[in-house]
Design a protein around this motif. Sequence first.
Motif, PDB file in Angstrom:
ATOM      1  N   UNK A  27       0.858  -1.242   0.110  1.00 50.20           N
ATOM      2  CA  UNK A  27       0.328   0.029   0.077  1.00 50.20           C
ATOM      3  C   UNK A  27       0.905   1.271  -0.127  1.00 50.20           C
ATOM      4  N   UNK A  28       1.791   1.279   0.684  1.00 51.89           N
ATOM      5  CA  UNK A  28       2.914   2.650   0.861  1.00 51.89           C
ATOM      6  C   UNK A  28       3.558   2.720  -0.502  1.00 51.89           C
ATOM      7  N   UNK A  29       3.850   1.630  -1.205  1.00 58.35           N
ATOM      8  CA  UNK A  29       4.483   1.642  -2.445  1.00 58.35           C
ATOM      9  C   UNK A  29       3.737   2.300  -3.466  1.00 58.35           C
ATOM     10  N   UNK A  30       2.452   1.575  -3.494  1.00 56.17           N
ATOM     11  CA  UNK A  30       1.494   2.007  -4.500  1.00 56.17           C
ATOM     12  C   UNK A  30       0.834   3.332  -4.362  1.00 56.17           C
ATOM     13  N   UNK A  31       0.969   3.794  -3.018  1.00 53.06           N
ATOM     14  CA  UNK A  31       0.232   4.988  -2.795  1.00 53.06           C
ATOM     15  C   UNK A  31       1.250   6.280  -2.760  1.00 53.06           C
ATOM     16  N   UNK A  32       2.544   6.061  -2.456  1.00 52.01           N
ATOM     17  CA  UNK A  32       3.556   7.135  -2.196  1.00 52.01           C
ATOM     18  C   UNK A  32       4.434   7.332  -3.890  1.00 52.01           C
ATOM     19  N   UNK A  33       4.474   6.015  -4.508  1.00 47.56           N
ATOM     20  CA  UNK A  33       5.261   6.386  -5.782  1.00 47.56           C
ATOM     21  C   UNK A  33       4.122   6.558  -6.775  1.00 47.56           C
ATOM     22  N   UNK A  35       4.442   5.999 -10.246  1.00 44.05           N
ATOM     23  CA  UNK A  35       4.498   5.101 -11.195  1.00 44.05           C
ATOM     24  C   UNK A  35       4.270   3.647 -10.588  1.00 44.05           C
ATOM     25  N   UNK A  36       3.596   2.885 -11.167  1.00 42.51           N
ATOM     26  CA  UNK A  36       3.268   1.531 -10.909  1.00 42.51           C
ATOM     27  C   UNK A  36       4.374   0.341 -11.370  1.00 42.51           C
ATOM     28  N   UNK A  37       4.623  -0.538 -10.480  1.00 40.23           N
ATOM     29  CA  UNK A  37       5.624  -1.434 -10.690  1.00 40.23           C
ATOM     30  C   UNK A  37       4.921  -2.966 -10.888  1.00 40.23           C
ATOM     31  N   UNK A  96      17.193  -3.471  -3.246  1.00 39.01           N
ATOM     32  CA  UNK A  96      16.735  -2.529  -4.289  1.00 39.01           C
ATOM     33  C   UNK A  96      17.837  -2.306  -5.351  1.00 39.01           C
ATOM     34  N   UNK A  97      19.044  -2.855  -4.846  1.00 35.95           N
ATOM     35  CA  UNK A  97      20.092  -2.693  -6.040  1.00 35.95           C
ATOM     36  C   UNK A  97      19.848  -4.043  -6.744  1.00 35.95           C
ATOM     37  N   UNK A  98      19.236  -5.037  -6.457  1.00 36.44           N
ATOM     38  CA  UNK A  98      19.410  -6.203  -7.259  1.00 36.44           C
ATOM     39  C   UNK A  98      17.708  -6.171  -8.001  1.00 36.44           C
ATOM     40  N   UNK A  99      17.020  -5.041  -8.223  1.00 39.46           N
ATOM     41  CA  UNK A  99      16.122  -5.083  -8.591  1.00 39.46           C
ATOM     42  C   UNK A  99      15.828  -3.575  -9.392  1.00 39.46           C
ATOM     43  N   UNK A 100      16.762  -3.500 -10.325  1.00 41.61           N
ATOM     44  CA  UNK A 100      16.915  -2.151 -11.087  1.00 41.61           C
ATOM     45  C   UNK A 100      15.384  -1.605 -11.450  1.00 41.61           C
ATOM     46  N   UNK A 101      14.392  -2.385 -11.926  1.00 42.79           N
ATOM     47  CA  UNK A 101      13.358  -2.045 -12.611  1.00 42.79           C
ATOM     48  C   UNK A 101      12.317  -1.522 -11.310  1.00 42.79           C
ATOM     49  N   UNK A 102      12.856  -1.670 -10.174  1.00 49.47           N
ATOM     50  CA  UNK A 102      11.913  -0.844  -9.028  1.00 49.47           C
ATOM     51  C   UNK A 102      12.694   0.085  -8.470  1.00 49.47           C
ATOM     52  N   UNK A 103      12.008   1.419  -8.969  1.00 48.00           N
ATOM     53  CA  UNK A 103      13.008   2.691  -8.468  1.00 48.00           C
ATOM     54  C   UNK A 103      12.101   3.335  -7.496  1.00 48.00           C
ATOM     55  N   UNK A 104      12.167   3.183  -5.957  1.00 48.55           N
ATOM     56  CA  UNK A 104      11.403   3.718  -5.003  1.00 48.55           C
ATOM     57  C   UNK A 104      12.028   5.093  -4.656  1.00 48.55           C
ATOM     58  N   UNK A 105      10.956   5.958  -4.229  1.00 48.78           N
ATOM     59  CA  UNK A 105      11.496   7.331  -4.046  1.00 48.78           C
ATOM     60  C   UNK A 105      11.949   7.149  -2.616  1.00 48.78           C
ATOM     61  N   UNK A 106      13.001   8.275  -2.256  1.00 45.86           N
ATOM     62  CA  UNK A 106      13.502   8.237  -0.823  1.00 45.86           C
ATOM     63  C   UNK A 106      12.315   8.232   0.175  1.00 45.86           C
TER      64      UNK A 106
END
Length: 190
Positions: A27-33, A35-37, A96-106
């Motif tokens: 929920x945090x990832x999809x609400x705060x970013x 882009x959709x992963x 996150x370094x192993x999943x370059x397709x997922x770029x989460x904001x700080x």
Amino acid sequence: MKVVNGLGWGALILALALTPLLAVDLILIYLLDDTSFPILSTLAMLGCFYLLSTTLSFFVDGLTGALRSLLHVHVPRLFDTILHGIVSGISLYAVLSFFPSIDLSTFTVMAILFVHVFGTSFWLNREDSKEDVPSELDLIDQQIVHLLRTETIFSCVERIQSDYPELPKRDVLKRVRRISQSNQVATSES
């Protein structure tokens, strides 16, 4: 074959225990970013994060437990919480370094870390409260209450001291005093 079954059940129990945390993180990832992963890669990333974080947390718990028992040093739970926060941060950035397709904001990363640190703090405080009150103390208090009905305070202290020689006499005296005073207050109010 039994080991595989045990690992399967263990993984299932761990997955069920982490499901609420997984839902909060999703929920945090999809609400705060914005882009959709892809959901599968996001789940895989979170699964790897939990696995790495849990593994490193066991190491941290072992290290702080060794400090407490070997050096007889009181390490505050705040220190444990900070260490678990550092472990979670390192684990998240490593995954996150192993999943370059997922770029989460700080901001999203900080929100996830805050949730994990809060959960860790809650868990450690719950564990701490279990350690503070051993189960036999309730039994001792009940026995003191029962003895104070028929015996004097001094004979009650002697009896408890003989039944539980591992308890320091000072602790037994404090308990008996506290319970006898609370019984006197309850009796005078009646």
